[in-house]
Design an enzyme around this catalytic site. Sequence first.
Site, short mmCIF file in Angstrom:
data_model
loop_
_atom_site.label_atom_id
_atom_site.label_comp_id
_atom_site.label_asym_id
_atom_site.label_seq_id
_atom_site.Cartn_x
_atom_site.Cartn_y
_atom_site.Cartn_z
N ARG A 33 -5.76 -6.86 -5.42
CA ARG A 33 -6.17 -7.28 -4.06
C ARG A 33 -7.58 -7.88 -4.10
O ARG A 33 -7.87 -8.86 -3.43
CB ARG A 33 -6.17 -6.09 -3.09
CG ARG A 33 -4.88 -5.31 -3.04
CD ARG A 33 -3.84 -5.90 -2.09
NE ARG A 33 -2.69 -5.02 -2.04
CZ ARG A 33 -1.62 -5.12 -2.84
NH1 ARG A 33 -1.53 -6.10 -3.72
NH2 ARG A 33 -0.62 -4.25 -2.75
N GLU A 177 9.35 8.14 -0.04
CA GLU A 177 9.39 6.67 0.03
C GLU A 177 10.30 6.03 -1.04
O GLU A 177 9.84 5.68 -2.12
CB GLU A 177 7.97 6.09 -0.12
CG GLU A 177 7.97 4.57 0.06
CD GLU A 177 6.61 3.91 -0.18
OE1 GLU A 177 5.68 4.57 -0.67
OE2 GLU A 177 6.50 2.71 0.13
N LYS A 219 9.64 7.16 4.45
CA LYS A 219 8.99 5.84 4.44
C LYS A 219 10.02 4.86 3.91
O LYS A 219 10.46 4.97 2.76
CB LYS A 219 7.72 5.85 3.59
CG LYS A 219 7.02 4.49 3.57
CD LYS A 219 5.55 4.61 3.21
CE LYS A 219 4.91 3.24 3.10
NZ LYS A 219 3.45 3.28 3.03
N GLY A 262 5.90 -4.44 2.42
CA GLY A 262 6.66 -4.97 1.29
C GLY A 262 6.45 -6.42 0.88
O GLY A 262 7.20 -6.92 0.06
N SER A 289 3.63 2.32 8.29
CA SER A 289 2.73 2.86 7.27
C SER A 289 2.42 1.67 6.37
O SER A 289 2.77 1.66 5.19
CB SER A 289 3.42 3.99 6.51
OG SER A 289 2.60 4.40 5.43
N ARG A 292 -0.41 -3.87 2.95
CA ARG A 292 -0.83 -5.27 3.04
C ARG A 292 -0.82 -5.81 4.46
O ARG A 292 -1.70 -6.57 4.85
CB ARG A 292 0.08 -6.13 2.14
CG ARG A 292 -0.26 -5.99 0.68
CD ARG A 292 0.86 -6.48 -0.20
NE ARG A 292 1.99 -5.56 -0.21
CZ ARG A 292 3.10 -5.75 -0.90
NH1 ARG A 292 3.26 -6.84 -1.61
NH2 ARG A 292 4.07 -4.86 -0.89
P1 13P Z 1 2.84 -2.40 1.76
O1 13P Z 1 2.87 -2.25 3.26
O2 13P Z 1 1.78 -3.34 1.29
O3 13P Z 1 4.20 -2.68 1.19
O4 13P Z 1 2.38 -1.00 1.15
C1 13P Z 1 2.88 0.15 1.68
C2 13P Z 1 3.02 1.18 0.64
O5 13P Z 1 2.49 2.24 0.77
C3 13P Z 1 3.86 0.88 -0.54
O6 13P Z 1 3.99 2.03 -1.32
#
Ligand code: 13P
Length: 339
Positions: A33, A177, A219, A262, A289, A292
């Site tokens: 990033r 997740e 998640k 994502g 949650s 990006r």
């Molecule tokens: P993103 O929203 O950038 O996909 O990240 C969320 C996340 O915690 C991925 O593990």
Amino acid sequence: MNRQLLEKTASALVTPKKGILAADESTGSIKKRFDAINVESNPENNRLYRQLLFTTPQIEKFISGVIMFDETVRQTTDDGIPFPKYLQKRGIIPGIKVDKGLKDMANFPGEKIAEGIEGLRERLSEYSQMGLKFAKFRTLTMIGDNMPSDTCIESNSEVLARYAALCQEADIVPIVEPEIFMEGKHTMDQSRHVLQKVLKETFIALDKHKIYLKGMLLKSSWAHPGLDGLNKPDSKEIAKATLSVFKEILPDELPGVVFLSGGDSPEDSTSHLDALNEIHKGPWKLSFSFGRALQEPVLKTWLGKAENIKLAQEVFFKRAMLNSLARTGEYKKEMEGVQ
Ligand code: 13P
């Protein structure tokens, strides 16, 4: 296991109009990033950036919890207050990413298995003493030729369930997740099918491991055509397909689902959540949650410069507010100026 406490924390994380900031980029991810904005990633720059996010004025109006990386939970504000304590004081629940990343799965080329169960009980006990109230563990399913395999889905589901059991033992709310990779050329139908399969196996494993469903969160990815395909995803279609899978698989006791972004743009991610909440009637809360989708515009405004901090915080506040509107399906109406 303190069921009451787990339930209270899980429902506070999906409290109306609020969502979670995923600021848990690992050392490798935060470097990526920062590379994009020409900033060197080192512990001090990482700390300064996380401080920018966490000290944003009034951000607790829209952010219920923050997921951090191990490095961050050991760092402090300029005034020497540990970040977990600082967030708690602001009314924001501090959380921690506990998976140890992904490894290639032996005998299944192209597929990934998540690591991080070894030593987890001991790590959770330390995190609990540091005041962390929830955790996140991510697995990744790829869609492609002969992928995903049943073995990969089942193995990762087992890992997620073992993680969730250890968290609840330590009175830490597990966010489970099972991410589905959005890159690729797969169709909406393929994505919907994989989401259904992955969630089904995940909840079978959670049941086998006796997970207290009211004391956890899911998640999830959306049902979403591959990002490299020809069709730009349509939020209404995504909302309909995602909800149809949820209705089929998710147990009513689950307090909520929080989405990852994502790789979609911040605007598209907010729009998908908005479309979902416009047609969703319950029982689970549907929230965000995002990593990006909350941070991309903030990083582009900050650029590692102290003089940009205030503006970058305003950008973060605005994105969080728009996602808060999407929690009740009011984002699009607001954008169109409809009352
Ligand atoms: P993103 O929203 O950038 O996909 O990240 C969320 C996340 O915690 C991925 O593990």
